[in-house]
Design an enzyme around this catalytic site. Structure first.
Site, PDB file in Angstrom:
ATOM      1  N   LYS A  12      32.932 106.001  56.512  1.00 31.85           N
ATOM      2  CA  LYS A  12      33.923 105.121  56.087  1.00 31.85           C
ATOM      3  C   LYS A  12      34.641 104.183  57.204  1.00 31.85           C
ATOM      4  CE  LYS A  12      36.041 103.677  52.044  1.00 31.85           C
ATOM      5  NZ  LYS A  12      34.947 103.286  50.739  1.00 31.85           N
ATOM      6  N   THR A  57      31.732 108.502  50.907  1.00 31.83           N
ATOM      7  CA  THR A  57      32.793 107.802  51.686  1.00 31.83           C
ATOM      8  C   THR A  57      33.983 107.588  51.450  1.00 31.83           C
ATOM      9  OG1 THR A  57      32.117 105.485  51.088  1.00 31.83           O
ATOM     10  CG2 THR A  57      30.712 106.504  52.823  1.00 31.83           C
ATOM     11  N   PHE A 158      36.349  84.114  94.913  1.00 34.05           N
ATOM     12  CA  PHE A 158      34.930  84.267  94.201  1.00 34.05           C
ATOM     13  C   PHE A 158      34.224  83.243  95.142  1.00 34.05           C
ATOM     14  CE2 PHE A 158      31.292  83.703  91.405  1.00 34.05           C
ATOM     15  CZ  PHE A 158      30.832  85.028  91.576  1.00 34.05           C
ATOM     16  N   GLN A 221      34.178  92.199  89.571  1.00 34.82           N
ATOM     17  CA  GLN A 221      33.351  93.405  89.513  1.00 34.82           C
ATOM     18  C   GLN A 221      34.057  94.314  90.643  1.00 34.82           C
ATOM     19  OE1 GLN A 221      32.130  90.335  89.523  1.00 34.82           O
ATOM     20  NE2 GLN A 221      29.974  90.125  88.935  1.00 34.82           N
ATOM     21  N   ASN A 247      35.976  87.110  81.462  1.00 32.22           N
ATOM     22  CA  ASN A 247      36.565  86.636  82.453  1.00 32.22           C
ATOM     23  C   ASN A 247      37.119  85.235  81.756  1.00 32.22           C
ATOM     24  OD1 ASN A 247      37.651  85.069  84.957  1.00 32.22           O
ATOM     25  ND2 ASN A 247      35.782  85.566  85.955  1.00 32.22           N
ATOM     26  N   HIS A 249      38.395  81.808  81.947  1.00 29.43           N
ATOM     27  CA  HIS A 249      38.551  80.942  83.153  1.00 29.43           C
ATOM     28  C   HIS A 249      39.611  79.891  83.031  1.00 29.43           C
ATOM     29  CE1 HIS A 249      34.594  82.408  84.265  1.00 29.43           C
ATOM     30  NE2 HIS A 249      33.919  82.199  83.187  1.00 29.43           N
TER      31      HIS A 249
END
Length: 300
Positions: A12, A57, A158, A221, A247, A249
Site C-alpha cells: 500500500k 493492501t 570547477f 563529487q 546541481n 546551476h
C-alpha cells in the site's frame, strides 16, 4: 522457451496519517506518509489469480493506522521496525516486509506568551525519511532526508575538466554551488541496538552540512565523498551512506550591454537541465546491504 515469474512484491503506497499526542495541554504532532511492501510466495496470485495468500493492501493501510494508535510513532524508525516485524512474524505467507516513511515537519506558532500549545505551521521543504526492511536475513534501517536545499556563494571551483569539440563551459575558481540533497544512511543487524534515532538524524545532518559549508570544493563529487565520510566517521553504526545531489546551476548575468560590472553579485538560477551527482560511501567492514530491493523506490 520458458517464461517464469520473476521477483515481485506488493503493498500500500502513501498512507497519509497524522498522529496527535493529547495527554497534556501541550499537544504533539507527527505527520507521516507510510508505504508498505510485502514479499513472500505470492506466485499463485500472479499466475492464477488465487488471492488466498494475499493480505489486502487495505489491511496494510489499516495496520499502519492501528500501529500509529498503539505504538509510538516517534522516532519513525522504531515505528517502522515494529510494523515490519508484525507483518513478518504474524502474517504467515509474508517472508519480508519493507516500510518506507516520510516525516513532514511542523513548527509551533509563537503567541504573545510563547509557543502555542496546539497550533503549528508547516516548516520548510526538508523531509525526513526512513526505510525499514525485516526479513529472514536480517533487519536494516535506512535513515535519511530529501529536499534539503543548500547553497554556498563561494568556496567552490570547477576547472581542469575533460573537454572535446562540444565543450563550451568555462572553468572557474569561484562559483555558486547549490543542490537539493537526498541523503540515506544504513544501519543493519546488531548495530541497530540502542540507537537514539532522533539524535542520529540531527547529528548526521549537522556533520554533512558542516562539510558542505567548510570544504573548499573542487567538484560536487568531492563534496559528496567528504560528506558521506564525515557521517560514517561520526557514527560507527552506519555501514554506508548514499547521496544524490542535483546541481542547481547559477549563472552570472552578463551586464556588459549596460556598461556595468557583475562581480559575482547577480545570477540567474536554472532549474533544468541539471547535473545529477550520486555517490555511495561505505564502511569496508560494515554489514552488506543485500539485494537491491532495500534500495528500490528512490533509495538507490
Amino acid at each position: 522457451m520458458a517464461i517464469v515469474l520473476g521477483s515481485n512484491q506488493y503493498g500500500k503506497a502513501e498512507t497519509r496519517l497524522v498522529r496527535f499526542v493529547r495527554d497534556s495541554p501541550r499537544h504533539q504532532i507527527t505527520d507521516l506518509n507510510v508505504t508498505t511492501a510485502l514479499r513472500g510466495d505470492f506466485s499463485a496470485a500472479y499466475l492464477d489469480g488465487d488471492q488466498s495468500a494475499v493480505l489486502p493492501t487495505d489491511t496494510q493501510k489499516n495496520s499502519a493506522y492501528v500501529w500509529a494508535k498503539t505504538h509510538a510513532v516517534d522516532p519513525i524508525e522504531e515505528y517502522g521496525l515494529s510494523l515490519a516485524r508484525h507483518f513478518v512474524e504474524d502474517v504467515e505467507p509474508v517472508e519480508a516486509a519493507r516500510i518506507e516513511i516520510e516525516q513532514f515537519g511542523w513548527t509551533r506558532v509563537v503567541a504573545q506568551d510563547g509557543e502555542h500549545d496546539h497550533t503549528w505551521i508547516r516548516s520548510g521543504q526538508e523531509v525526513r525519511t526512513a526505510a525499514v526492511t525485516v526479513e529472514a536475513g536480517g533487519e536494516h534501517v535506512v535513515q535519511g532526508l530529501k529536499d534539503l536545499v543548500v547553497l554556498k556563494s563561494t568556496g567552490s571551483a570547477f576547472k581542469d575538466f575533460l573537454t572535446d569539440e562540444y565543450t563550451t563551459l568555462r572553468p572557474t575558481d569561484d562559483r555558486v554551488m547549490a543542490t537539493s540533497l537526498v541523503a540515506r544512511w544504513r544501519v543493519s543487524g546488531d548495530r541497530l541496538e540502542g540507537i537514539d534515532w532522533n539524535a542520529m538524524y540531527v547529528g548526521v545532518r549537522a556533520v554533512m552540512l558542516e562539510r558542505f559549508a567548510n570544504l573548499h570544493s573542487l567538484a560536487l563529487q568531492q563534496t559528496l565523498w567528504h560528506m558521506g565520510r564525515a557521517a560514517i566517521e561520526a557514527y560507527p553504526q552506519i555501514a554506508e551512506v548514499r547521496l544524490k545531489a542535483p546541481n542547481k546551476h547559477h549563472f552570472l548575468v552578463d551586464f556588459s550591454a549596460f556598461d556595468l560590472e557583475n562581480d559575482g553579485e547577480v545570477f540567474h538560477a536554472d532549474d533544468r537541465p541539471y547535473g545529477l551527482i550520486e555517490a555511495t560511501v561505505e564502511r569496508d567492514d560494515g554489514p552488506p546491504s543485500g539485494d537491491a530491493w532495500r534500495f528500490s523506490a528512490g533509495l538507490a
